[in-house]
Design a protein around this motif. Structure first.
Motif, PDB file in Angstrom:
ATOM      1  N   UNK A   1       0.844  -1.190   0.000  1.00 13.45           N
ATOM      2  CA  UNK A   1       0.000   0.000   0.000  1.00 13.45           C
ATOM      3  C   UNK A   1       0.885   1.248   0.000  1.00 13.45           C
ATOM      4  N   UNK A   2       0.514   2.260  -0.782  1.00 13.11           N
ATOM      5  CA  UNK A   2       1.328   3.478  -0.818  1.00 13.11           C
ATOM      6  C   UNK A   2       0.730   4.569   0.073  1.00 13.11           C
ATOM      7  N   UNK A   3       1.467   5.670   0.245  1.00 14.40           N
ATOM      8  CA  UNK A   3       1.049   6.729   1.162  1.00 14.40           C
ATOM      9  C   UNK A   3      -0.271   7.363   0.740  1.00 14.40           C
ATOM     10  N   UNK A   4      -0.451   7.546  -0.560  1.00 15.18           N
ATOM     11  CA  UNK A   4      -1.699   8.124  -1.048  1.00 15.18           C
ATOM     12  C   UNK A   4      -2.874   7.227  -0.689  1.00 15.18           C
ATOM     13  N   UNK A   5      -2.711   5.937  -0.927  1.00 14.73           N
ATOM     14  CA  UNK A   5      -3.799   4.996  -0.637  1.00 14.73           C
ATOM     15  C   UNK A   5      -4.114   4.969   0.851  1.00 14.73           C
ATOM     16  N   UNK A   6      -3.090   5.050   1.699  1.00 16.97           N
ATOM     17  CA  UNK A   6      -3.329   5.114   3.145  1.00 16.97           C
ATOM     18  C   UNK A   6      -4.113   6.366   3.514  1.00 16.97           C
ATOM     19  N   UNK A   7      -3.768   7.477   2.873  1.00 19.55           N
ATOM     20  CA  UNK A   7      -4.490   8.725   3.154  1.00 19.55           C
ATOM     21  C   UNK A   7      -5.944   8.626   2.716  1.00 19.55           C
ATOM     22  N   UNK A   8      -6.170   8.091   1.537  1.00 21.11           N
ATOM     23  CA  UNK A   8      -7.541   7.911   1.049  1.00 21.11           C
ATOM     24  C   UNK A   8      -8.323   7.015   2.003  1.00 21.11           C
ATOM     25  N   UNK A   9      -7.686   5.957   2.446  1.00 20.82           N
ATOM     26  CA  UNK A   9      -8.323   4.964   3.309  1.00 20.82           C
ATOM     27  C   UNK A   9      -8.717   5.543   4.662  1.00 20.82           C
ATOM     28  N   UNK A  10      -7.747   6.188   5.329  1.00 25.09           N
ATOM     29  CA  UNK A  10      -7.930   6.561   6.730  1.00 25.09           C
ATOM     30  C   UNK A  10      -8.352   8.013   6.980  1.00 25.09           C
ATOM     31  N   UNK A  11      -8.073   8.900   6.072  1.00 26.58           N
ATOM     32  CA  UNK A  11      -8.254  10.325   6.361  1.00 26.58           C
ATOM     33  C   UNK A  11      -9.476  10.921   5.675  1.00 26.58           C
TER      34      UNK A  11
ATOM     35  N   UNK B   1      -8.289  13.466  -7.673  1.00 29.33           N
ATOM     36  CA  UNK B   1      -8.280  13.196  -9.115  1.00 29.33           C
ATOM     37  C   UNK B   1      -6.944  13.527  -9.785  1.00 29.33           C
ATOM     38  N   UNK B   2      -6.173  14.429  -9.188  1.00 26.58           N
ATOM     39  CA  UNK B   2      -4.894  14.817  -9.803  1.00 26.58           C
ATOM     40  C   UNK B   2      -3.687  14.107  -9.174  1.00 26.58           C
ATOM     41  N   UNK B   3      -3.960  13.135  -8.297  1.00 30.13           N
ATOM     42  CA  UNK B   3      -2.872  12.437  -7.612  1.00 30.13           C
ATOM     43  C   UNK B   3      -2.512  11.157  -8.355  1.00 30.13           C
ATOM     44  N   UNK B   4      -1.223  10.926  -8.477  1.00 31.07           N
ATOM     45  CA  UNK B   4      -0.699   9.751  -9.180  1.00 31.07           C
ATOM     46  C   UNK B   4      -0.862   8.489  -8.325  1.00 31.07           C
ATOM     47  N   UNK B   5      -1.369   7.418  -8.932  1.00 28.79           N
ATOM     48  CA  UNK B   5      -1.526   6.155  -8.211  1.00 28.79           C
ATOM     49  C   UNK B   5      -1.241   4.986  -9.164  1.00 28.79           C
TER      50      UNK B   5
ATOM     51  N   UNK C   1      -5.597  -3.555  -4.708  1.00 31.18           N
ATOM     52  CA  UNK C   1      -6.038  -4.010  -3.391  1.00 31.18           C
ATOM     53  C   UNK C   1      -5.182  -3.317  -2.346  1.00 31.18           C
ATOM     54  N   UNK C   2      -5.834  -2.672  -1.363  1.00 31.71           N
ATOM     55  CA  UNK C   2      -5.087  -1.944  -0.330  1.00 31.71           C
ATOM     56  C   UNK C   2      -5.262  -2.554   1.059  1.00 31.71           C
ATOM     57  N   UNK C   3      -6.338  -3.319   1.249  1.00 30.36           N
ATOM     58  CA  UNK C   3      -6.604  -3.897   2.571  1.00 30.36           C
ATOM     59  C   UNK C   3      -7.686  -4.949   2.448  1.00 30.36           C
TER      60      UNK C   3
END
Length: 362
Positions: free
Chosen positions: A257-267, A291-295, A337-339
């Motif tokens: 899981x990357x930092x962006x995905x963690x932020x989307x998930x938890x914040x 929408x402008x964030x790289x994933x 898949x992030x979690x």
């Protein structure tokens, strides 16, 4: 509407008063505010009973607790107390008495007008017209409450469909409701059989926080009470952290899981899209925010099973960074898949309907 609360149970005729007080103090530190106190097994004289219960109830008041006394009809006889005069229980400091025995409806309605303004708690674990009958006699509705039974014997707890039906009878009429969950460490209850003390049989072997999440998620229970004593400090802490107003799923993160995905998930506050699908639970607002964030496409599996939490990657076009919870197995390279939701909480997915809010616990 009443704010949701947590409660504990005490059995002063089976426990040490000093241990009870330690338990009360500890529970207060984790946000508990209700006590269900059993008076079903009283065997001492009126004066001794009054001293013991009054001492405990007054101590609890110092920590902000309100107390419900569970009283069997024979206790009224033993103590020389009448349903027509509740001053004895008022003097003890009780806020509520549970009517273990039902009357004709008119009697309960009269009791609800007691001058001491003690709340009257009714048994919710019967799918009958009991409450409607009482209210038809113009009962003092703000002083009427409902609470389910608990079931010390394994395989005798309520089935879920019956629980839902009987709870709706109270909730639909605006009555405050309560039900019991069971500690996996508690060994004290009212009787010599104690296979745990839940209301729902399906809860008997579940972690205590999952039980509480479920009761609150039904939308039918205002107060969740630990039926047996004593819950461990870990259990009290877990319950204190339960979100009482929306499901916060316990999850296991994937390794990549990357930092962006963690932020989307938890914040973020997640909301299920109103026009639902049976494939996934869609949280769509996050894709607009990110929408402008790289994933990039992850190296993890793109074969998904129910309970997997996925986020759209760069190859998903306008759906990039949309979060979804998988309801039906499928494969899609455009999602990472992030979690995954823990196995014991998978059944809680049934309680996320259109526009429902949800979160993920760290």
């Amino acid at each position: 509407m009443t704010k949701r609360t947590l409660g504990i149970s005490l059995y002063p005729d089976h426990s040490d008063v000093n241990e009870d007080k330690k338990y009360l103090k500890m529970a207060s530190e984790y946000g508990f505010t209700k006590i269900f106190m059993s008076m079903l097994e009283v065997s001492e004289g009126k004066e001794r009973v009054a001293d013991k219960f009054s001492d405990l109830i007054q101590y609890a008041k110092r920590y902000g607790f309100s107390t419900t006394l569970d009283i069997a009809p024979n206790i009224f006889d033993q103590l020389g107390v009448s349903y027509d005069d509740l001053s004895f229980f008022h003097d003890l400091g009780a806020d509520t008495i549970r009517l273990d025995q039902g009357f004709d409806g008119q009697k309960e309605a009269l009791i609800s007008f007691n001058p001491q303004e003690i709340n009257i708690e009714l048994n919710m674990s019967n799918d009958v017209e009991y409450l409607n009958n009482i209210l038809s006699y113009e009962a003092n509705k703000p002083f009427i409450q409902g609470c389910h039974n608990f079931y010390p014997q394994r395989r005798t707890g309520l089935p879920l469909d019956f629980f839902i039906k009987s709870s709706k009878r109270f909730k639909d009429l605006g009555i405050d409701t309560a039900a019991f969950i069971t500690s996996q460490s508690g060994r004290i209850g009212p009787w010599d059989i104690n296979d745990g003390l839940p209301t729902l049989e399906m809860h008997r072997d579940l972690p205590i926080d999952v039980q509480a999440k479920h009761l609150f998620a039904t939308g039918l229970i205002d107060c969740v009470i630990v039926g047996n004593a004593y819950a461990s400090e870990t259990e009290l802490s877990q319950l204190g952290m339960v979100n009482r107003y929306q499901l916060a799923f316990d999850i296991d993160l994937v390794d990549d899981i990357n930092e962006l995905e963690e932020e989307i998930l938890f914040d973020n506050q997640h909301v299920r899209r109103g026009d639902i699908t049976d494939l996934v639970i869609r949280s769509t607002q996050v894709r607009k925010r990110y929408k402008d964030y790289d994933n990039p496409v992850s190296i993890n599996t793109h074969d998904f099973k129910p309970g997997d939490v996925v986020i759209g990657n760069n190859s998903f076009g306008k759906y990039k960074n949309e979060l979804q919870i998988v309801l039906k197995a499928h494969t899609d390279i455009r999602k990472n898949k992030v979690a995954e939701i823990t196995q014991k909480e998978l059944f809680l997915l049934n309680y996320i309907g259109p526009w429902d809010k949800f979160k993920f616990g760290r």
